[in-house]
Design a protein around this motif. Structure first.
Motif, PDB file in Angstrom:
ATOM      1  N   ALA A  11       0.856  -1.188   0.000  1.00  0.00           N
ATOM      2  CA  ALA A  11       0.000   0.000   0.000  1.00  0.00           C
ATOM      3  C   ALA A  11       0.887   1.232   0.000  1.00  0.00           C
ATOM      4  N   ASP A  12       0.350   2.327  -0.527  1.00  0.00           N
ATOM      5  CA  ASP A  12       1.132   3.564  -0.617  1.00  0.00           C
ATOM      6  C   ASP A  12       0.814   4.569   0.479  1.00  0.00           C
ATOM      7  N   ALA A  13      -0.351   4.444   1.101  1.00  0.00           N
ATOM      8  CA  ALA A  13      -0.757   5.433   2.093  1.00  0.00           C
ATOM      9  C   ALA A  13      -1.189   4.749   3.381  1.00  0.00           C
ATOM     10  N   ILE A  37      -5.620  -6.587  -5.668  1.00  0.00           N
ATOM     11  CA  ILE A  37      -4.841  -6.461  -4.437  1.00  0.00           C
ATOM     12  C   ILE A  37      -3.417  -6.887  -4.767  1.00  0.00           C
ATOM     13  N   HIS A  38      -2.458  -6.364  -4.033  1.00  0.00           N
ATOM     14  CA  HIS A  38      -1.031  -6.578  -4.323  1.00  0.00           C
ATOM     15  C   HIS A  38      -0.328  -7.000  -3.038  1.00  0.00           C
ATOM     16  N   ARG A  39       0.456  -8.074  -3.133  1.00  0.00           N
ATOM     17  CA  ARG A  39       1.333  -8.482  -2.038  1.00  0.00           C
ATOM     18  C   ARG A  39       2.749  -8.692  -2.590  1.00  0.00           C
ATOM     19  N   ASP A  53       6.534 -10.046  -6.672  1.00  0.00           N
ATOM     20  CA  ASP A  53       5.298  -9.274  -6.607  1.00  0.00           C
ATOM     21  C   ASP A  53       4.134 -10.144  -7.061  1.00  0.00           C
ATOM     22  N   ILE A  54       3.072 -10.149  -6.257  1.00  0.00           N
ATOM     23  CA  ILE A  54       1.893 -10.971  -6.516  1.00  0.00           C
ATOM     24  C   ILE A  54       0.681 -10.057  -6.584  1.00  0.00           C
ATOM     25  N   TYR A  55       0.085  -9.973  -7.766  1.00  0.00           N
ATOM     26  CA  TYR A  55      -1.151  -9.201  -7.940  1.00  0.00           C
ATOM     27  C   TYR A  55      -2.303 -10.175  -8.191  1.00  0.00           C
ATOM     28  N   SER A  96     -10.774 -14.279 -12.949  1.00  0.00           N
ATOM     29  CA  SER A  96      -9.720 -13.730 -12.094  1.00  0.00           C
ATOM     30  C   SER A  96      -8.398 -14.383 -12.455  1.00  0.00           C
ATOM     31  N   VAL A  97      -7.306 -13.730 -12.070  1.00  0.00           N
ATOM     32  CA  VAL A  97      -5.980 -14.270 -12.359  1.00  0.00           C
ATOM     33  C   VAL A  97      -4.980 -13.664 -11.386  1.00  0.00           C
ATOM     34  N   PHE A  98      -3.957 -14.438 -11.036  1.00  0.00           N
ATOM     35  CA  PHE A  98      -2.798 -13.903 -10.339  1.00  0.00           C
ATOM     36  C   PHE A  98      -1.741 -13.556 -11.380  1.00  0.00           C
ATOM     37  N   VAL A  99      -1.240 -12.339 -11.309  1.00  0.00           N
ATOM     38  CA  VAL A  99      -0.127 -11.929 -12.152  1.00  0.00           C
ATOM     39  C   VAL A  99       1.091 -11.833 -11.238  1.00  0.00           C
TER      40      VAL A  99
END
Length: 960
Positions: free
Chosen positions: A554-556, A709-711, A717-719, A776-779
């Motif tokens: 997250a950025d904020a 969502i991003h982890r 990196d998992i989106y 849906s997909v994980f990138v």
């Protein structure tokens, strides 16, 4: 209403099964260590990611054989654990007279004439008293069997800590008052009215509090019927005039007798006499009174009459099977006092509350600033006592007995809680989310997990488990596809461990769909598609596994002040801080004790970091928070937000006000080298610092919505990207990652492949993505490539070319036990509800279609897929005896390349529909001719039948 494990980084909660094993302090700690077996664990999710169930018991004497059958079926289908919740059946027939219908991108309530007679029949067995000897015996049996079978078994202690027959003195308490006007200058010898009027449960404005006080004063009765024992707190006198100072308040508590008669030599003038007391609220449910959330003594009492009593009775093989306890969502109503409240308040805030009690009732003392400050401190104390003495103490009791503490500690049904602090107080904080139903029809009422997820992020906890797919109204009407977009939205809100709500206890072994809890979604061995659940469990497990990896990105970081209230229950729309970015929230506790600044970023001890801190639009701020923010700003952090007007809470040291004014003036001075940015919003600041969105997309249709969502874990990196609705979408998705090869991980099939189409530019990677309905997909970005590398193809998806239609006759087999013919030849495919045979039209369950089909020699060896066309609801495809898995998404396609050969091929399609058609068919029949047994009677003989079976057209396609 309404968790999971493993050890160290790859699991979370797998502790030794030995009785009274010590619960590790870092039982749910985050880890930034990459899993070397990520690909294998994605395809076959580990125990830490596999789904659980809420096992809803119906408060009757159950058949032990049925208990064993339930647990064995859970284990066979890949269910990791069960939270036993002794719920009873519940009852809300009004929820069954309408259905939710998807219109465009919105679910709407549709009243149904055919459902107006819906009702719920009583169970065929008598109700058991909560926690009596037979109930404890059944719990112990379930624990023993769970241990033998291999199911992690957690026992719920109820809603808001309620689970047994406790005295109302240990239930929730409320502050009450009464008032009497008197004239002084003589000895007063009068009966005071009994306290009866309660105070506002949340921190409202002074004008709202004053209005509430006046309204209650006007309706205050002279006598009160006391259902519960009342405890006196204080009798206070104050001049009946404007602008009363707290120093003018006189404590007369020693001048009132046991009968409530005041004897006082009152000074000349008009006086208000206020009598304060507390009493039980009386809030309860089927188990008993809701435990006083501010009292550790009350929780000890509840524990000792329920779980504690059972623990003493358990034999070793039973005790080994009890894995944890669960405290469900807060539904105990509002509480405003506890026995030791005044002492706890004084210890926390360093002043005596008693003479300020009129301010809590709604009267201004001293001035508005100080009155509001006292009121803030009062509500802060309520939240802190609940966090410590309810949630924290429950964890202590559980851990002392070698049990893990699970809790839906973030509410969601009260505005009195510090959701983040509560969630930190337990081992495994849980949220919840619902499918669309009449009871909770809108998204903001259905997705109630964001508070829990953000709490776990900022307190360094890895797993966010959720009570999943709850509903009140639908009964056996959902397919896996119906659940998928709900699950995907929850994943994007922070879910990473699924607890299905619910698996209703089977009263008997063989009844179908059996007797059930009034709320769904029904997910048990008595559902038609139970044998197909491993496919959906695998999807949920794969998504959970990936979203348990590493840290949320997250950025904020949004500071939310005291953090008391409903908070952010679902992801905000529009997105915060701006579209394409994400954020977390933090309360006062996290700000003061966990946030620091390093290299211009806000960092937490567990590895989370943020580019900016955003301050709330609140007029007051605590002095401690102000000092902390000054330190962050001076350390180089970017802080954005409005200038506060003053300090929150009662300021005891006048010098603090002056110090605060100077700090504020310095911090919010735009000419200072380091200052808070107040002239721009967070989105503008992001542009100024040239930080591009973490994720954005182009090409979305008007019918679509995209969530994400991003982890990140150890440089990977998992989106997760999900299309919410039924439109097919072709998008160009851009990720704030470069120098890494994009990979596409499909959680439906477990397939992993390289993206062959992508470009890189300005530190970001654009990948063309295509989504089928609710796709849906994980990138995943993990393998290094040159920052200038690009893909070699235009698309990452094949085009499907129809090679032949599979027409003609089929052999169709039903289960005669459920009314269908054992064997039936049909000339073509059609909906079961279009047959003439009553029992086929009303058939619910499994049927098998068989036929042969031809594959041309020219097509053999190519990538061939079977497209089933329209199918209701789940299908299992076998070609030449090779099981190709469950088909449950749309379009209903399956890759058959590995099973087909040139020439004749044998095709078998097993199809499962839903229960309503059989229930509709049984409704007009006499009891002895019915196929089903249940307590839920939602459908009538006039209810339209649901489309069922393999309808087609079935075609053979080549993927090019």
């Amino acid at each position: 209403m309404r968790k999971k494990q493993f050890f160290i980084a790859t699991s979370v909660l797998l502790i030794a099964g030995a009785a009274f094993a010590q619960v590790p302090k870092n039982i749910n700690a985050t880890s930034n260590i990459a899993d070397p077996d990520m690909q294998a664990n994605f395809k076959t999710p580990p125990h830490s990611a596999r789904p659980w169930v809420f096992w809803m018991w119906l408060r009757v004497d159950a058949d032990e054989k049925a208990i064993t059958a339930d647990l064995e079926e859970m284990h066979k289908k890949g269910i990791e654990g069960a939270i036993l919740y002794e719920s009873g059946t519940g009852y809300e027939p009004s929820s069954m007279v309408a259905n939710m219908v998807l219109e465009g991108k919105k679910y709407v309530v549709k009243q149904r004439e055919d459902l107006k007679g819906a009702f719920q029949s009583p169970l065929p067995r008598p109700i058991l008293k909560p926690w009596n000897s037979r109930v404890r015996e059944l719990f112990r049996y379930a624990a023993k069997e769970a241990n033998r079978i291999g199911i992690k078994f957690v026992l719920s202690v109820g809603l808001a800590g309620t689970s047994g027959p406790i005295d109302p003195e240990y239930g929730q308490q409320e502050l009450i008052w009464s008032e009497k006007d008197i004239a002084g200058g003589l000895v007063i010898d009068e009966q005071l009215p009994e306290p009866s009027q309660n105070v506002l449960a949340t921190h409202a404005s002074l004008s709202a509090a004053a209005a509430d006080y006046k309204k209650k004063l006007a309706r205050m009765p002279l006598t009160v019927k006391n259902e519960f024992k009342r405890h006196e707190i204080a009798v206070l006198a104050m001049p009946d005039e404007p602008n009363v100072n707290v120093s003018q308040v006189i404590d007369l508590s020693n001048k009132i007798d046991a009968e409530g008669k005041l004897k006082w030599n009152a000074p000349v003038g008009k006086w208000k006499i206020m009598r304060f007391a507390y009493r039980p609220t009386g809030h309860r449910d089927v188990w008993g009174y809701f435990t006083d959330g501010m009292s550790s003594e009350a929780l000890d009492t509840t524990w000792n009459t329920t779980v504690g009593k059972m623990l003493k009775e358990m034999k070793p093989d039973e005790r080994k099977g009890l894995y944890g306890v669960e405290d469900d969502s807060w539904e105990g109503g509002e509480t405003t006092w506890t026995k030791l409240f005044a002492q706890k308040f004084a210890a926390q805030h360093q002043y005596n509350l008693i003479k300020w009690l009129p301010a809590i009732a709604g009267i201004t003392l001293n001035d508005t600033t100080e009155t509001d400050g006292v009121r803030r401190d009062y509500y802060r104390t309520i939240a802190d006592l609940i966090a410590t003495n309810h949630y924290g103490h429950l964890r202590e009791l559980a851990n002392k007995n070698g049990l893990i503490c699970y809790s839906e500690a973030a509410g969601p049904n009260t505005a009195q809680l510090d959701n983040l602090k509560n969630s930190n107080a337990v081992n495994m904080a849980m949220g919840e989310f619902w499918v669309p139903s009449v009871h909770r029809p809108t998204p903001e009422r259905r997705f109630l997990l964001r508070n829990t997820a953000t709490a776990n992020h900022v307190y360094g906890k890895r797993v966010t488990a959720c009570e999943a797919f709850t509903s009140v109204g639908p009964h056996w009407e959902e397919s896996f596809f119906d659940l998928k977009n709900v699950a995907d939205q929850a994943f994007c809100d922070g879910l990473n461990l699924n607890v299905f709500h619910n698996f209703s206890q089977s009263l008997v072994v063989d009844a179908k769909p059996n007797y059930v809890y009034f709320a769904g979604t029904h997910y048990s061995r008595n559902v038609t598609w139970w044998d197909e659940t491993p496919a959906f469990n695998a999807y949920m497990g794969r998504c959970s596994y990936m979203l348990q990896q590493g840290l949320f990105v997250a950025d904020a970081l949004y500071y939310i002040g005291d953090g008391i209230g409903h908070g952010e229950q679902m992801k905000s729309t529009p997105a915060l801080p701006a579209q394409g970015y994400d954020h977390d929230n933090c309360n006062l506790d996290v700000l003061l004790h966990r946030v620091s600044v390093k290299n211009g970023r806000l960092v937490l001890p567990d590895g989370m970091s943020y580019k900016m801190l955003v301050l709330p639009n609140q007029p007051k701020i605590t002095y401690a928070a102000l000092q902390k923010i000054a330190g962050l700003v001076n350390g180089g952090a970017i802080v954005v937000g409005p200038e506060p007007a003053g300090l929150a809470g009662l300021v005891l040291n006048a010098g603090d006000n002056e110090k605060a004014k100077k700090i504020i003036a310095d911090l919010w001075s735009p000419t200072a080298r380091y200052h808070v940015i107040s002239s721009k919003n967070p989105a503008q600041v992001l542009k100024d610092i040239k930080l591009p969105p973490d994720f954005e997309y182009a090409g979305l249709s008007d019918s679509g919505d995209i969530d994400w969502i991003h982890r990140r874990v150890a440089g990977t990196d998992i989106y997760f990207v999900a299309s919410r609705w039924d439109a097919k979408e072709k998008l160009n998705c851009t990720f704030r990652v470069s120098g890494k090869q994009p990979e596409l991980w499909d959680a439906v099939t477990g397939e992993i492949r390289l993206a062959k189409a992508f470009t890189q530019s300005n530190g970001r990677t654009t990948v063309p993505l295509e989504f089928d309905p609710r796709g849906s997909v994980f990138v995943v970005f993990r393998k290094p490539i040159a920052p200038t590398a690009k893909g070699t193809a235009k698309t990452n998806y094949p085009t499907y070319i129809t090679k032949s239609a599979i027409n003609g006759s089929w052999v169709l087999r039903f289960d005669p036990k459920w009314g269908g013919p054992a064997k039936l030849a049909i000339d073509s495919l059609k909906d079961w509800t279009k047959f003439d045979d009553y029992n086929i039209r009303h058939y619910s369950g499994t049927a098998v279609y068989r036929k042969t089909f031809e594959v041309a020699k020219a097509n053999a060896g190519k990538k061939l897929v079977l497209d089933l066309g329209e199918v209701h609801e789940e299908a299992v495809v076998k070609v030449n005896g090779v099981n190709l898995g469950v088909v449950w998404t749309k379009p209903a396609r399956v890759d058959i390349s590995k099973a087909v050969h040139a020439g004749q091929n044998k095709l078998e399609v097993t199809v499962v529909n839903l229960w309503p058609n059989r229930l509709i068919g049984d409704e007009p029949l006499p009891q002895e001719k019915r196929f089903t047994r249940t307590n839920i009677h939602k459908f009538s003989k006039d209810t339209p039948l649901l489309p069922s079976g393999l309808i087609g057209p079935v075609t053979l396609k080549e993927a090019e």
